[in-house]
Every structure is written in C-alpha cells, then in structure tokens.
Design a protein around this motif. Structure first.
Motif, PDB file in Angstrom:
ATOM      1  N   ILE A 125      23.537 -51.790  16.357  1.00 44.78           N
ATOM      2  CA  ILE A 125      23.858 -53.157  16.777  1.00 44.78           C
ATOM      3  C   ILE A 125      23.329 -53.319  18.200  1.00 44.78           C
ATOM      4  CG2 ILE A 125      25.695 -54.830  17.221  1.00 44.78           C
ATOM      5  CD1 ILE A 125      27.452 -53.244  15.276  1.00 44.78           C
ATOM      6  N   GLU A 126      22.605 -54.406  18.434  1.00 43.51           N
ATOM      7  CA  GLU A 126      22.067 -54.652  19.768  1.00 43.51           C
ATOM      8  C   GLU A 126      22.319 -56.102  20.163  1.00 43.51           C
ATOM      9  OE1 GLU A 126      17.944 -54.078  22.330  1.00 43.51           O
ATOM     10  OE2 GLU A 126      18.032 -53.414  20.252  1.00 43.51           O
ATOM     11  N   LEU A 127      22.767 -56.295  21.409  1.00 39.08           N
ATOM     12  CA  LEU A 127      22.962 -57.646  21.925  1.00 39.08           C
ATOM     13  C   LEU A 127      21.593 -58.232  22.250  1.00 39.08           C
ATOM     14  CD1 LEU A 127      24.935 -59.871  22.784  1.00 39.08           C
ATOM     15  CD2 LEU A 127      24.929 -58.863  25.073  1.00 39.08           C
ATOM     16  N   MET A 128      21.217 -59.278  21.513  1.00 39.44           N
ATOM     17  CA  MET A 128      19.889 -59.858  21.656  1.00 39.44           C
ATOM     18  C   MET A 128      19.858 -61.068  22.583  1.00 39.44           C
ATOM     19  SD  MET A 128      18.305 -57.712  19.897  1.00 39.44           S
ATOM     20  CE  MET A 128      16.660 -58.354  19.796  1.00 39.44           C
ATOM     21  N   ASN A 129      21.001 -61.778  22.664  1.00 37.55           N
ATOM     22  CA  ASN A 129      21.015 -63.010  23.443  1.00 37.55           C
ATOM     23  C   ASN A 129      22.445 -63.360  23.820  1.00 37.55           C
ATOM     24  OD1 ASN A 129      20.058 -65.290  24.708  1.00 37.55           O
ATOM     25  ND2 ASN A 129      19.281 -66.276  22.853  1.00 37.55           N
ATOM     26  N   ILE A 130      22.583 -64.128  24.891  1.00 36.51           N
ATOM     27  CA  ILE A 130      23.876 -64.678  25.297  1.00 36.51           C
ATOM     28  C   ILE A 130      23.678 -66.183  25.419  1.00 36.51           C
ATOM     29  CG2 ILE A 130      25.653 -64.759  27.071  1.00 36.51           C
ATOM     30  CD1 ILE A 130      24.878 -61.874  27.823  1.00 36.51           C
ATOM     31  N   LEU A 131      24.439 -66.923  24.630  1.00 37.90           N
ATOM     32  CA  LEU A 131      24.356 -68.383  24.656  1.00 37.90           C
ATOM     33  C   LEU A 131      25.524 -68.927  25.472  1.00 37.90           C
ATOM     34  CD1 LEU A 131      23.610 -68.959  20.859  1.00 37.90           C
ATOM     35  CD2 LEU A 131      21.963 -68.724  22.729  1.00 37.90           C
ATOM     36  N   MET A 132      25.256 -69.873  26.341  1.00 38.34           N
ATOM     37  CA  MET A 132      26.299 -70.433  27.200  1.00 38.34           C
ATOM     38  C   MET A 132      26.951 -71.643  26.542  1.00 38.34           C
ATOM     39  SD  MET A 132      26.315 -68.302  29.392  1.00 38.34           S
ATOM     40  CE  MET A 132      26.350 -68.024  31.108  1.00 38.34           C
ATOM     41  N   LYS A 133      27.413 -71.463  25.315  1.00 39.15           N
ATOM     42  CA  LYS A 133      28.091 -72.529  24.585  1.00 39.15           C
ATOM     43  C   LYS A 133      29.544 -72.123  24.372  1.00 39.15           C
ATOM     44  CE  LYS A 133      24.027 -73.907  21.949  1.00 39.15           C
ATOM     45  NZ  LYS A 133      23.478 -74.088  20.607  1.00 39.15           N
ATOM     46  N   PRO A 134      30.467 -73.006  24.653  1.00 37.35           N
ATOM     47  CA  PRO A 134      31.886 -72.653  24.477  1.00 37.35           C
ATOM     48  C   PRO A 134      32.478 -73.138  23.152  1.00 37.35           C
ATOM     49  CG  PRO A 134      31.720 -74.629  25.807  1.00 37.35           C
ATOM     50  CD  PRO A 134      30.311 -74.211  25.447  1.00 37.35           C
ATOM     51  N   ASP A 135      31.678 -73.672  22.250  1.00 41.19           N
ATOM     52  CA  ASP A 135      32.225 -74.398  21.097  1.00 41.19           C
ATOM     53  C   ASP A 135      32.247 -73.628  19.772  1.00 41.19           C
ATOM     54  OD1 ASP A 135      29.488 -74.380  20.956  1.00 41.19           O
ATOM     55  OD2 ASP A 135      29.306 -76.460  20.303  1.00 41.19           O
ATOM     56  N   LEU A 136      32.067 -72.322  19.791  1.00 42.39           N
ATOM     57  CA  LEU A 136      32.089 -71.551  18.556  1.00 42.39           C
ATOM     58  C   LEU A 136      33.532 -71.326  18.113  1.00 42.39           C
ATOM     59  CD1 LEU A 136      30.340 -69.940  16.504  1.00 42.39           C
ATOM     60  CD2 LEU A 136      30.747 -67.939  17.932  1.00 42.39           C
ATOM     61  N   LYS A 137      33.853 -71.763  16.892  1.00 44.70           N
ATOM     62  CA  LYS A 137      35.224 -71.642  16.409  1.00 44.70           C
ATOM     63  C   LYS A 137      35.511 -70.261  15.809  1.00 44.70           C
ATOM     64  CE  LYS A 137      36.009 -76.558  15.495  1.00 44.70           C
ATOM     65  NZ  LYS A 137      35.908 -76.914  16.841  1.00 44.70           N
ATOM     66  N   GLU A 138      34.559 -69.702  15.076  1.00 43.19           N
ATOM     67  CA  GLU A 138      34.738 -68.378  14.490  1.00 43.19           C
ATOM     68  C   GLU A 138      33.380 -67.700  14.348  1.00 43.19           C
ATOM     69  OE1 GLU A 138      34.923 -69.142   9.730  1.00 43.19           O
ATOM     70  OE2 GLU A 138      36.725 -69.648  10.870  1.00 43.19           O
ATOM     71  N   PRO A 139      33.373 -66.374  14.297  1.00 45.23           N
ATOM     72  CA  PRO A 139      32.095 -65.649  14.158  1.00 45.23           C
ATOM     73  C   PRO A 139      31.392 -66.020  12.855  1.00 45.23           C
ATOM     74  CG  PRO A 139      33.917 -64.128  14.576  1.00 45.23           C
ATOM     75  CD  PRO A 139      34.512 -65.470  14.342  1.00 45.23           C
ATOM     76  N   PHE A 140      30.076 -65.992  12.880  1.00 42.95           N
ATOM     77  CA  PHE A 140      29.326 -66.257  11.655  1.00 42.95           C
ATOM     78  C   PHE A 140      28.017 -65.486  11.646  1.00 42.95           C
ATOM     79  CE2 PHE A 140      27.586 -69.393  14.532  1.00 42.95           C
ATOM     80  CZ  PHE A 140      26.244 -69.500  14.174  1.00 42.95           C
ATOM     81  N   VAL A 141      27.499 -65.296  10.441  1.00 44.21           N
ATOM     82  CA  VAL A 141      26.219 -64.633  10.247  1.00 44.21           C
ATOM     83  C   VAL A 141      25.153 -65.721  10.219  1.00 44.21           C
ATOM     84  CG1 VAL A 141      24.852 -63.163   8.716  1.00 44.21           C
ATOM     85  CG2 VAL A 141      27.320 -62.780   8.952  1.00 44.21           C
ATOM     86  N   ALA A 142      24.246 -65.696  11.185  1.00 48.79           N
ATOM     87  CA  ALA A 142      23.206 -66.717  11.300  1.00 48.79           C
ATOM     88  C   ALA A 142      21.961 -66.371  10.500  1.00 48.79           C
ATOM     89  CB  ALA A 142      22.839 -66.914  12.767  1.00 48.79           C
ATOM     90  N   TYR A 143      21.750 -65.079  10.234  1.00 50.85           N
ATOM     91  CA  TYR A 143      20.553 -64.651   9.524  1.00 50.85           C
ATOM     92  C   TYR A 143      20.883 -63.410   8.704  1.00 50.85           C
ATOM     93  CZ  TYR A 143      15.866 -62.690   8.816  1.00 50.85           C
ATOM     94  OH  TYR A 143      14.725 -62.166   8.266  1.00 50.85           O
ATOM     95  N   GLU A 144      20.415 -63.397   7.460  1.00 45.80           N
ATOM     96  CA  GLU A 144      20.592 -62.237   6.576  1.00 45.80           C
ATOM     97  C   GLU A 144      19.267 -61.906   5.923  1.00 45.80           C
ATOM     98  OE1 GLU A 144      23.842 -61.996   3.746  1.00 45.80           O
ATOM     99  OE2 GLU A 144      24.822 -63.662   4.749  1.00 45.80           O
ATOM    100  N   LYS A 145      18.935 -60.631   5.918  1.00 47.02           N
ATOM    101  CA  LYS A 145      17.739 -60.164   5.216  1.00 47.02           C
ATOM    102  C   LYS A 145      18.076 -58.834   4.567  1.00 47.02           C
ATOM    103  CE  LYS A 145      13.025 -58.644   5.826  1.00 47.02           C
ATOM    104  NZ  LYS A 145      12.238 -57.824   6.739  1.00 47.02           N
ATOM    105  N   GLY A 146      17.754 -58.685   3.314  1.00 48.36           N
ATOM    106  CA  GLY A 146      17.972 -57.435   2.592  1.00 48.36           C
ATOM    107  C   GLY A 146      19.428 -57.203   2.232  1.00 48.36           C
ATOM    108  N   ASN A 147      19.627 -56.186   1.429  1.00 46.00           N
ATOM    109  CA  ASN A 147      20.973 -55.811   1.008  1.00 46.00           C
ATOM    110  C   ASN A 147      21.488 -54.681   1.882  1.00 46.00           C
ATOM    111  OD1 ASN A 147      21.038 -57.602  -1.212  1.00 46.00           O
ATOM    112  ND2 ASN A 147      19.831 -56.155  -2.414  1.00 46.00           N
ATOM    113  N   ALA A 148      22.786 -54.724   2.137  1.00 48.59           N
ATOM    114  CA  ALA A 148      23.420 -53.646   2.903  1.00 48.59           C
ATOM    115  C   ALA A 148      23.400 -52.374   2.072  1.00 48.59           C
ATOM    116  CB  ALA A 148      24.850 -54.034   3.247  1.00 48.59           C
ATOM    117  N   PRO A 149      23.295 -51.226   2.723  1.00 45.78           N
ATOM    118  CA  PRO A 149      23.390 -49.973   1.968  1.00 45.78           C
ATOM    119  C   PRO A 149      24.796 -49.837   1.391  1.00 45.78           C
ATOM    120  CG  PRO A 149      23.357 -49.539   4.328  1.00 45.78           C
ATOM    121  CD  PRO A 149      23.121 -50.999   4.151  1.00 45.78           C
TER     122      PRO A 149
END
Length: 170
Positions: A106-130
């Motif tokens: 897991i790597e922190l790729m970006n920090i967005l200065m937005k305060p309006d996120l209500k709950e965590p979400f997956v923005a991008y998915e590729k491939g199946n998890a092992p």
C-alpha cells in the motif's frame, strides 16, 4: 484531508486498487475497505506495517495491541491514519495471511485537500484479488490423509484394558 492509497499485490501484477479515505479515519477503516474490495473473510486476523523505502516492515498496527519489552503493536481500532502516515510516498504492508506471509503493498499516492468525504471508497479496481488463503492439494503432496474408515480405531473393550493393565486400586 483525503488520502489516496494504491494497493497492489506481489503475487499478481494485474491486481490494483485505489482507495480514497479521510486522513482522520482509523487503520481499521482502511482494513475494512481492503477486506471488502478483496472479498476476504472479515473474521481473519490481519495487520498493517509501516514500511521503509524498501518495503521492510517497521511498526506493526494490528487488530490486537501488544506492549511488551520485545514488541510493541499499535491497535488499528485506535490508530488514525494521519498519526502514522508521514506524506506522499509513505509505504505500508498489509498482511492478510500470516501463516504463508502473504500481503499487499500500500502506498500513499496523493493527498486531496477536500473535507467532504463521507466514507472510504474504492475509486479504481483492476484484476481479481488473490485468494485469502492458500489451499494445499493433498493428492500432490507426501501427506497421508486418513480415510473415514481409518479415522477411528478401536482399542478393544474396557475388559481388555483390565487384562493388560490389571485392576486399578482406588
């Protein structure tokens, strides 16, 4: 602030996830979103490790906190992401199978200065998890598996016991 994490697997280069989560959420919140996006069983133990630049595990943040002279483990339920994440490029290792030492990067790729996120979400998915757990093929190994008829062996009646060992003085 919103942390944008990229999750990848050393087992499958096709597996990628991008997760958006508030910086003041706990590691448990990140754990749950990883479990959900990977279709993992939530009842199984997992831990995060703060990692250095070469992905060497440093500080453990687990489901069970341990404070001993040898080891200190922070609790993922009480530890906020912003308390342990130093900035963009921060690396974490998420161990989901302790027996086989299987994990995600897991790597922190970006920090967005937005305060309006209500709950965590997956923005991008590729491939199946092992798969969460490796399953061994018993037919291909040298392990002998007892059949149903061999799983219980009778050692005779209680009378045979007395014949072999004699009466018990009480």
């Amino acid at each position: 602030m919103i942390f944008v994490f990229e999750i990848s697997s050393p087992e499958d280069s096709d597996f990628r996830r991008t997760v958006h989560i508030k910086s003041d959420d706990t590691f448990d919140n990140l754990h749950l979103i990883i479990q959900d996006t990977s279709n993992f069983d939530h009842s199984q133990a997992a831990s995060f490790f703060i990692a250095d630049e070469q992905w060497h595990r440093q500080i453990e943040i687990g489901q069970f906190s341990i404070n001993s002279k040898r080891q200190r483990t922070l609790s993922m339920y009480n530890s906020k992401l912003e308390e342990s994440i130093s900035g963009i490029g921060q690396k974490l290792v998420y161990v989901f199978d302790f027996f086989n030492d299987r994990f995600f990067y897991i790597e922190l790729m970006n920090i967005l200065m937005k305060p309006d996120l209500k709950e965590p979400f997956v923005a991008y998915e590729k491939g199946n998890a092992p798969d969460q757990f490796l399953t061994a093929e018993f037919e291909d190994s040298d392990i002998m598996v007892a059949g149903k008829e061999e799983s219980f062996k009778s050692f005779g009646d209680l009378e045979d016991y007395f014949e072999i060992f004699g009466e018990i003085d009480v």
